[in-house]
Design an enzyme around this catalytic site. Structure first.
Site, PDB file in Angstrom:
ATOM      1  N   LYS A  10       0.844  -1.213   0.000  1.00 42.80           N
ATOM      2  CA  LYS A  10       0.000   0.000   0.000  1.00 42.80           C
ATOM      3  C   LYS A  10       0.871   1.253   0.000  1.00 42.80           C
ATOM      4  O   LYS A  10       0.639   2.197  -0.754  1.00 42.80           O
ATOM      5  CB  LYS A  10      -0.923   0.006   1.222  1.00 42.80           C
ATOM      6  CG  LYS A  10      -2.118  -0.919   1.077  1.00 42.80           C
ATOM      7  CD  LYS A  10      -2.851  -1.146   2.385  1.00 42.80           C
ATOM      8  CE  LYS A  10      -3.929  -2.207   2.191  1.00 42.80           C
ATOM      9  NZ  LYS A  10      -4.526  -2.695   3.436  1.00 42.80           N
ATOM     10  N   GLN A  28      -4.838  -1.264   9.679  1.00 42.69           N
ATOM     11  CA  GLN A  28      -4.780  -2.616   9.114  1.00 42.69           C
ATOM     12  C   GLN A  28      -5.402  -3.622  10.092  1.00 42.69           C
ATOM     13  O   GLN A  28      -5.021  -3.687  11.256  1.00 42.69           O
ATOM     14  CB  GLN A  28      -3.310  -2.977   8.825  1.00 42.69           C
ATOM     15  CG  GLN A  28      -3.113  -4.298   8.133  1.00 42.69           C
ATOM     16  CD  GLN A  28      -3.669  -4.326   6.704  1.00 42.69           C
ATOM     17  OE1 GLN A  28      -3.476  -3.403   5.932  1.00 42.69           O
ATOM     18  NE2 GLN A  28      -4.374  -5.398   6.377  1.00 42.69           N
ATOM     19  N   ASP A  44     -11.303   3.060   4.245  1.00 41.12           N
ATOM     20  CA  ASP A  44     -11.725   1.655   4.172  1.00 41.12           C
ATOM     21  C   ASP A  44     -13.258   1.543   4.149  1.00 41.12           C
ATOM     22  O   ASP A  44     -13.802   0.493   3.846  1.00 41.12           O
ATOM     23  CB  ASP A  44     -11.203   0.883   5.403  1.00 41.12           C
ATOM     24  CG  ASP A  44     -10.102  -0.102   5.037  1.00 41.12           C
ATOM     25  OD1 ASP A  44      -9.941  -0.384   3.839  1.00 41.12           O
ATOM     26  OD2 ASP A  44      -9.410  -0.571   5.958  1.00 41.12           O
TER      27      ASP A  44
END
Ligand code: NDP
Length: 300
Positions: free
Chosen positions: A54, A98, A121
């Site tokens: 990422k 994460q 997200d």
């Protein structure tokens, strides 16, 4: 029939190029650099790989990347304090924590501490509610990537029968809302669904997000259907030598490709689109934060 392969790797590269062009224009026209902060707690090897990739792609599209690596025994209070600082930092437009988090942390509490406008997200409860009521929101990256591929391949999705196998909060449920938003007739299946093969056989669009290797067989697929395989499963690959493994999806690719009109491969299908959509979401968040027009084709 042999299905057309929907090349997610190539499509994701095009999305990243589009994002990079917008980023370059934001810098030159407005002096703004979109920034993505990724927070990793602990040393989970798979998470470390995701976070590295990422960060690399964030920099490649010209954005600022902020990586925060915390020890596995970091307290929840310290993580919440970091999120508070990132929420307040004007250089940070997107925040991703994460998952999974260590057991001593409450993931819902942590995710809901992120400013919803920076929740790239799309997991914050406000974004879940906005998506569920058809309002502008941050959309979870994997289902957004699936939607983009479907629109690119099929054009209008209106009136299509869609079956989503899997009802998780990160894939199945948001996928349901996105397909409904594009006027599909949507059925969501799960582990208690009766006659799953018969239900899937009615679908013009199949989204498989189950986490069971090659579960969806070719004879479950309506001839000509579009099949999006979200699954990522590692299985033994004795043909590559003892102890070797390979990645497969939730769809039995070889048999499904004989019947479907189009299908995404694993790897090289949905996977690459997920990170591309994370970058697209960061760009969208940056444009919204600065009152600028959102990029077309990169949001739901
Ligand atoms: P979850 O385990 O959270 O959800 C799986 C869903 O599948 C559940 O709703 C479960 O039903 C359902 N299910 C399980 N077994 C069956 C069965 N035999 N018949 C019908 N339904 C079943 O998984 P995720 O949604 O997180 O992920 C799904 C897959 O997608 C995984 O392979 C994952 O690795 C992959 N993935 C890929 C991403 C990418 O970037 N390409 C991103 C995220 C996920 P129930 O609710 O009843 O238990």
């Amino acid at each position: 029939m042999t299905a057309q392969i929907i090349d997610g790797k190539a499509f994701a590269a095009r999305v990243r190029e589009q994002v990079a062009d917008h980023v370059s224009a934001l810098k030159s026209d407005h002096g703004i650099t979109p920034g993505l902060a990724v927070v990793l707690v602990g040393e989970d090897p798979a998470s470390q790989v995701y976070v590295r990739s990422k960060g690399k792609m964030t920099i490649e599209v010209g954005m600022a990347s902020f990586e925060h690596k915390l020890d596995a025994d970091t307290s929840e209070a310290d993580l919440l304090a970091l999120i508070g600082r990132l929420n307040a930092d004007p250089a940070v437009h997107g925040i991703l924590v994460q998952l999974p988090l260590p057991d001593h942390m409450n993931s819902d509490l942590v995710i809901n501490a992120i400013d919803p406008a920076k929740d790239v997200d799309g997991f914050h409860i406000s974004n879940v509610g906005l998506l569920g009521t058809g309002q502008k929101s941050m959309v979870p990256c994997t289902p957004l990537g699936c939607l983009m591929m479907l629109r690119d391949h099929l054009g209008s999705l209106s009136g299509k029968d869609a079956v989503v196998v899997g009802r998780s909060n990160i894939v199945g449920k948001p996928m349901f809302h996105l397909l409904l938003g594009d006027s599909c007739t949507v059925t969501v299946c799960h582990s208690r669904t009766k006659d799953l093969a018969d239900v899937v056989r009615r679908a013009d669009i199949v989204i498989a997000a189950v986490g069971r290797p090659q579960m969806v067989k070719g004879d479950w697929i309506k001839p000509g259907a579009t099949v999006i395989d979200v699954g990522i499963n590692r299985v033994d690959a004795p043909e590559k030598g003892a102890g070797n493994t390979r990645l497969v999806g939730d769809v039995d690719f070889d048999s499904a490709a004989q019947v479907a009109g189009a299908i995404t491969p694993v790897p090289g299908g949905v996977g690459p689109m997920t990170i591309a959509c994370l970058l697209a979401n960061t760009l969208t968040a940056c444009c919204r934060a600065n009152g600028l027009r959102e990029p077309e084709g990169l949001t739901a």
